[in-house]
Every structure is written in structure tokens, then in C-alpha cells.
Design a protein around this motif. Structure first.
Motif, PDB file in Angstrom:
ATOM      1  N   ASN A  97       0.833  -1.209   0.000  1.00  0.00           N
ATOM      2  CA  ASN A  97       0.000   0.000   0.000  1.00  0.00           C
ATOM      3  C   ASN A  97       0.864   1.254   0.000  1.00  0.00           C
ATOM      4  N   GLN A 111      -6.361   6.905 -11.138  1.00  0.00           N
ATOM      5  CA  GLN A 111      -7.043   7.712 -10.130  1.00  0.00           C
ATOM      6  C   GLN A 111      -7.180   7.007  -8.778  1.00  0.00           C
ATOM      7  N   MET A 113      -6.746   3.566  -5.981  1.00  0.00           N
ATOM      8  CA  MET A 113      -6.012   2.396  -5.528  1.00  0.00           C
ATOM      9  C   MET A 113      -6.948   1.525  -4.728  1.00  0.00           C
ATOM     10  N   SER A 114      -6.771   0.219  -4.819  1.00  0.00           N
ATOM     11  CA  SER A 114      -7.580  -0.695  -4.009  1.00  0.00           C
ATOM     12  C   SER A 114      -6.975  -0.824  -2.615  1.00  0.00           C
ATOM     13  N   VAL A 115      -7.695  -1.504  -1.746  1.00  0.00           N
ATOM     14  CA  VAL A 115      -7.089  -1.917  -0.489  1.00  0.00           C
ATOM     15  C   VAL A 115      -6.168  -3.100  -0.795  1.00  0.00           C
TER      16      VAL A 115
END
Lengths: 174, 130
Positions: A97, A111, A113-115
Motif C-alpha cells: 500500500n 485515479q 487504488m484498491s485496499v
């Protein structure tokens, strides 16, 4: 925009966020990037972050299990030998992350980001097709880790899925 | 001093708790916005919130707005601790009521500097004498 943004990336650009993370968070200097894929025996942990926007991609940070335990121990101020597997996996996810956040400004058109997702592998991610994957092999205390960015197919759409149980690991399914 | 840390990463909750504890903070953690809001329904009132941006349930921005909607937290400081490097999003968070932001990776030094800016610790001069 997506193709140009991805093609502008190389191992040096990919390596810098990981190097900065280790330097700022742990006070450690990663060496590299070096030629060739990451190698090592035993289990590996792979932390993944999906990117989305004008194009879609997947960042992976792969570490051998023993290095992942040490990273988690350093980060938490704890003895790595006493850390539970879920704790180590969470640390790898947070590492991915952090690296992804630092890399994001270089990914024009991205644009969101995932977890993080974390998977257990028997070897590091195979970086083969250079038109679709950019990889950087780095080294800490003689052990390899690898950062790779995968370009997802145009029809890929990031799905929101429940966060998996870290004790069971996860796979990267779009 | 009391602080609430809201982050879906157990690693970040532990790291921030350790650093805050070193400065004498009593820390309550929540793994997401929903859990945080449930905890805030009780009597415990933090003076400082450290909020992640990207969480599975409620975003950090939504949480900023929810905290600022509660009059009893009007004097509390909100520090966004985030991997998000989009300055537009950070301006949005500041406009919604966050007081400062700290981009990951977090370490003892950069967190201490932010605590100084927020008034919890003596301010630390940076290399430019600010």
C-alpha cells in the motif's frame, strides 16, 4: 494515455518507491534494481494493490517469508519469530500500500487504488512479458525482493470484494 | 492526551499506537470507519484523530465529515495518515475539516513534526528553520 504511461515506466522508476519506503520507515537501504528476476527458495508473500482510472494495473511486492517476517518485526518493534502469520501478511499488505501510494504520481491516468490483498506463493511473481509487466529486483541483506507492475487488460474492472482472512491468504482475481 | 487511530491495517494501528504512546498518548484503535463511529458514541473523547483515507467501509473523507458533524469533537485535531498522494484529494480532506495530513511511510520523526504542528508537542524546526 494508458499505453504511453505504462511504457514510460522502467525498473528504476518502479524501484524508487520501495527504496524510499524501506529508507523512511525502517532506516534500511535496498540495493538495486539489478538485472534478472528475484530468486529464492521457500514460501513468498506477495502484497498487491490494484490501480484503476484511464487504465488498470496491479502492483505486487513479493518478499521471501523470512524477509517478510523481519520487515514486520522491524516495523512493529517486535521479535519476528513471535509474529503470527496474519500479522506478517498484514505488514506485507501495508508495505504494498505504501509503495503503491508513492508510485501513483508516476502512473499518469490512474485515479484510484484498491485496499491491499496478500497471497502466499511458492516463488516470486514471474516477470516474463515485458509489454505487460515491468519488474524491479531489489536486494536487502543478500536476499531478493521484487516489485512488479502488471498492466491489466482493457476490459478489467476493479471489483470490490470482502477483505479476505489474512490467515488464509488471498489470490489476485480481478 | 487521547488519540483515536482509524486504519484497516493492523500494522499501521500498531505502528501509530507505538509512536503516539511514546509521546504519552492514550490510544484507541478502530479497524474502519464504522467501528470508529460506534466507539465514538460512548463517553471516550479523543483530542486527536489519525485517519486513513482508503478503507473498505467508510472513506477517510466520510469519516472526517462525520467527526466534524459532532459538536463535542469541534476542538479535536484530525490528521490524515495516508498512502494517497493526490493533492486534490488532500485539499478536499482539509476543506472538509482535516487539520493536517501525513503521507506514508510514517516514522517517528515525521509523525513528531506533525504533532508539533498540531500543537500537541513543541514544534520541531525543519531544515529551513520553519
Amino acid at each position: 494515455m494508458g499505453a504511453e504511461a505504462f511504457d514510460a515506466l522502467d525498473a528504476v522508476i518502479l524501484a524508487e518507491p520501495a527504496k524510499m519506503t524501506f529508507r523512511e520507515a525502517f532506516g534500511q537501504e535496498l540495493l538495486g534494481p539489478e538485472d534478472g528476476p528475484a530468486v529464492g527458495t521457500g514460501a513468498w508473500l506477495s502484497g498487491g494493490i490494484f490501480f484503476s482510472g484511464d487504465w488498470a494495473g496491479l502492483l505486487r511486492v513479493d518478499l521471501p517469508l523470512d524477509l517478510a517476517k523481519e520487515v514486520a518485526g522491524t516495523w512493529l518493534g517486535a521479535d519476528p519469530r513471535g509474529l503470527e502469520r496474519g500479522t506478517v501478511m498484514d505488514a506485507v499488505g501495508e508495505l504494498a500500500n505504501t509503495v503503491a501510494g508513492l508510485l501513483k504520481p508516476a502512473l499518469l491516468g490512474v485515479q484510484a487504488m484498491s485496499v491491499p490483498r496478500v497471497a502466499v506463493l511458492d516463488r516470486p511473481t514471474l516477470v516474463a512479458d515485458r509489454s505487460k509487466i515491468v519488474g524491479a529486483t531489489l536486494r536487502l541483506d543478500g536476499r531478493c525482493l521484487q516489485v512488479s507492475l502488471w498492466k491489466c487488460p482493457p476490459q478489467f474492472r476493479m471489483q470490490v470484494v470482502p477483505k479476505p482472512d489474512p490467515a488464509n491468504g488471498a489470490s489476485f482475481r480481478p | 492526551m487521547r488519540a483515536m487511530v482509524v486504519d484497516d491495517s493492523a500494522t499501521m494501528r500498531l505502528v501509530l499506537t507505538r509512536h503516539l504512546g511514546a509521546h504519552g498518548f492514550e490510544v484507541l484503535c478502530a479497524g474502519g470507519g464504522t467501528e470508529a463511529l460506534e466507539a465514538l458514541a460512548g463517553d471516550w473523547a479523543p483530542e486527536l484523530f489519525l485517519l486513513d483515507w482508503n478503507m473498505p467501509d467508510i472513506t477517510g473523507l466520510d469519516l472526517v465529515q462525520a467527526v466534524r458533524a459532532k459538536p463535542r469533537f469541534a476542538g479535536a485535531k484530525i490528521l490524515m495518515v495516508t498512502s494517497e498522494t493526490d493533492m486534490g484529494l488532500m485539499r478536499h480532506a482539509l476543506g472538509a475539516g482535516a487539520d493536517e495530513y501525513l503521507m506514508k511511510p510514517v516514522n517517528a520523526e515525521n509523525l513528531r513534526a506533525k504533532l508539533g504542528l498540531l500543537g500537541f508537542l513543541p514544534r520541531v524546526e525543519d531544515g529551513h528553520g520553519r
